[in-house]
Design an enzyme around this catalytic site. Sequence first.
Site, PDB file in Angstrom:
ATOM      1  N   LEU A   1      42.961  -1.914  73.745  1.00 28.91           N
ATOM      2  CA  LEU A   1      43.526  -1.586  73.167  1.00 28.91           C
ATOM      3  C   LEU A   1      43.932  -2.073  71.996  1.00 28.91           C
ATOM      4  O   LEU A   1      44.542  -2.883  71.189  1.00 28.91           O
ATOM      5  CB  LEU A   1      44.535  -0.178  73.088  1.00 28.91           C
ATOM      6  CG  LEU A   1      44.224   0.667  74.095  1.00 28.91           C
ATOM      7  CD1 LEU A   1      45.678   1.402  74.193  1.00 28.91           C
ATOM      8  CD2 LEU A   1      42.876   1.318  73.977  1.00 28.91           C
ATOM      9  N   ASP A   2      43.249  -1.533  70.527  1.00 30.54           N
ATOM     10  CA  ASP A   2      43.122  -2.122  69.325  1.00 30.54           C
ATOM     11  C   ASP A   2      44.015  -1.886  68.900  1.00 30.54           C
ATOM     12  O   ASP A   2      44.860  -1.148  69.146  1.00 30.54           O
ATOM     13  CB  ASP A   2      42.026  -1.577  67.810  1.00 30.54           C
ATOM     14  CG  ASP A   2      40.891  -1.514  68.690  1.00 30.54           C
ATOM     15  OD1 ASP A   2      40.176  -2.709  69.255  1.00 30.54           O
ATOM     16  OD2 ASP A   2      40.079  -1.290  68.066  1.00 30.54           O
ATOM     17  N   LYS A   3      45.194  -3.088  68.197  1.00 30.70           N
ATOM     18  CA  LYS A   3      46.459  -2.941  67.065  1.00 30.70           C
ATOM     19  C   LYS A   3      46.602  -1.285  66.912  1.00 30.70           C
ATOM     20  O   LYS A   3      47.930  -1.696  66.868  1.00 30.70           O
ATOM     21  CB  LYS A   3      46.801  -3.966  66.149  1.00 30.70           C
ATOM     22  CG  LYS A   3      48.081  -3.985  65.672  1.00 30.70           C
ATOM     23  CD  LYS A   3      47.923  -5.401  64.380  1.00 30.70           C
ATOM     24  CE  LYS A   3      49.616  -5.425  64.166  1.00 30.70           C
ATOM     25  NZ  LYS A   3      49.245  -6.320  62.781  1.00 30.70           N
ATOM     26  N   ASP A   4      45.974  -0.873  66.086  1.00 31.95           N
ATOM     27  CA  ASP A   4      46.604   0.525  65.452  1.00 31.95           C
ATOM     28  C   ASP A   4      46.187   1.370  65.993  1.00 31.95           C
ATOM     29  O   ASP A   4      46.709   2.625  65.908  1.00 31.95           O
ATOM     30  CB  ASP A   4      46.180   0.689  64.266  1.00 31.95           C
ATOM     31  CG  ASP A   4      46.172  -0.610  62.774  1.00 31.95           C
ATOM     32  OD1 ASP A   4      47.566  -1.050  63.298  1.00 31.95           O
ATOM     33  OD2 ASP A   4      45.011  -0.327  62.332  1.00 31.95           O
ATOM     34  N   THR A   5      45.893   1.077  67.650  1.00 31.44           N
ATOM     35  CA  THR A   5      45.626   2.279  68.480  1.00 31.44           C
ATOM     36  C   THR A   5      46.903   2.380  69.201  1.00 31.44           C
ATOM     37  O   THR A   5      46.738   1.651  69.727  1.00 31.44           O
ATOM     38  CB  THR A   5      44.226   2.582  68.961  1.00 31.44           C
ATOM     39  OG1 THR A   5      43.375   2.188  68.295  1.00 31.44           O
ATOM     40  CG2 THR A   5      43.785   3.266  70.414  1.00 31.44           C
TER      41      THR A   5
END
Length: 227
Positions: A145-149
């Site tokens: 998952l993306d860092k900000d997700t």
Amino acid sequence: MTDHVRQFTVDVEDDGIRLDRWFKRHLPDASFNIVSRWARTGQLRIDGKRAAPGDRIESGQQLRVPPAEPVVASAKPKKERPRLTEDQMAFAESCVIHKDRSALVLNKPPGLATQGGTKTTEHVDGLLDALWYELDQRPKLVHRLDKDTSGVLILGRTAAAASKLAAAFRGRDAEKTYWAIVIGRPHPLQGRIDMPLAKLGGQRGERVAAAMEGEGTRAVTLYSVVD
């Protein structure tokens, strides 16, 4: 070092993995270059047939492996993972929302990367030593998952489980749902967005944004406002 050809039987835990991955797990002293040379010269075989590093193996198959070669000492010692603090271990365990024999499910918070990279020292992969529980192996990441997700992150607790879960994500058999907060109401209520996307840098860090025609990667989104 041994002077004799070695024979191995593929275990169920290794069913479906690439042959080069098998070597990384069980004979890490045999580098990829060595394995490739064994394959080119016909010394590496699966059930008596010539094998290549990228071949997929199945449980029960017989591997013929040449004698071990002398290991040249590396000038740089292998870098060990830093020991986790009690706070880091407690945080990792607090993220677990499901655990069974095959898988762990984590609730990844926003701001925490899945894996490390340039200037990224805090990430999920770095916390996995806290999540062995009763097994004798570290859980394995099978998707990201993306860092900000924020959201659900699934880990395989055994090699076999990780292989099957990774295959499900790779083959798009795993259904994923993303929720996002948007400003305003889309108009029209149904539509198709065909616009290239590109990664951009800046003071706010790396982000993905719409790109000029002929640049970036093509992206097509179909949307519908349901409520």
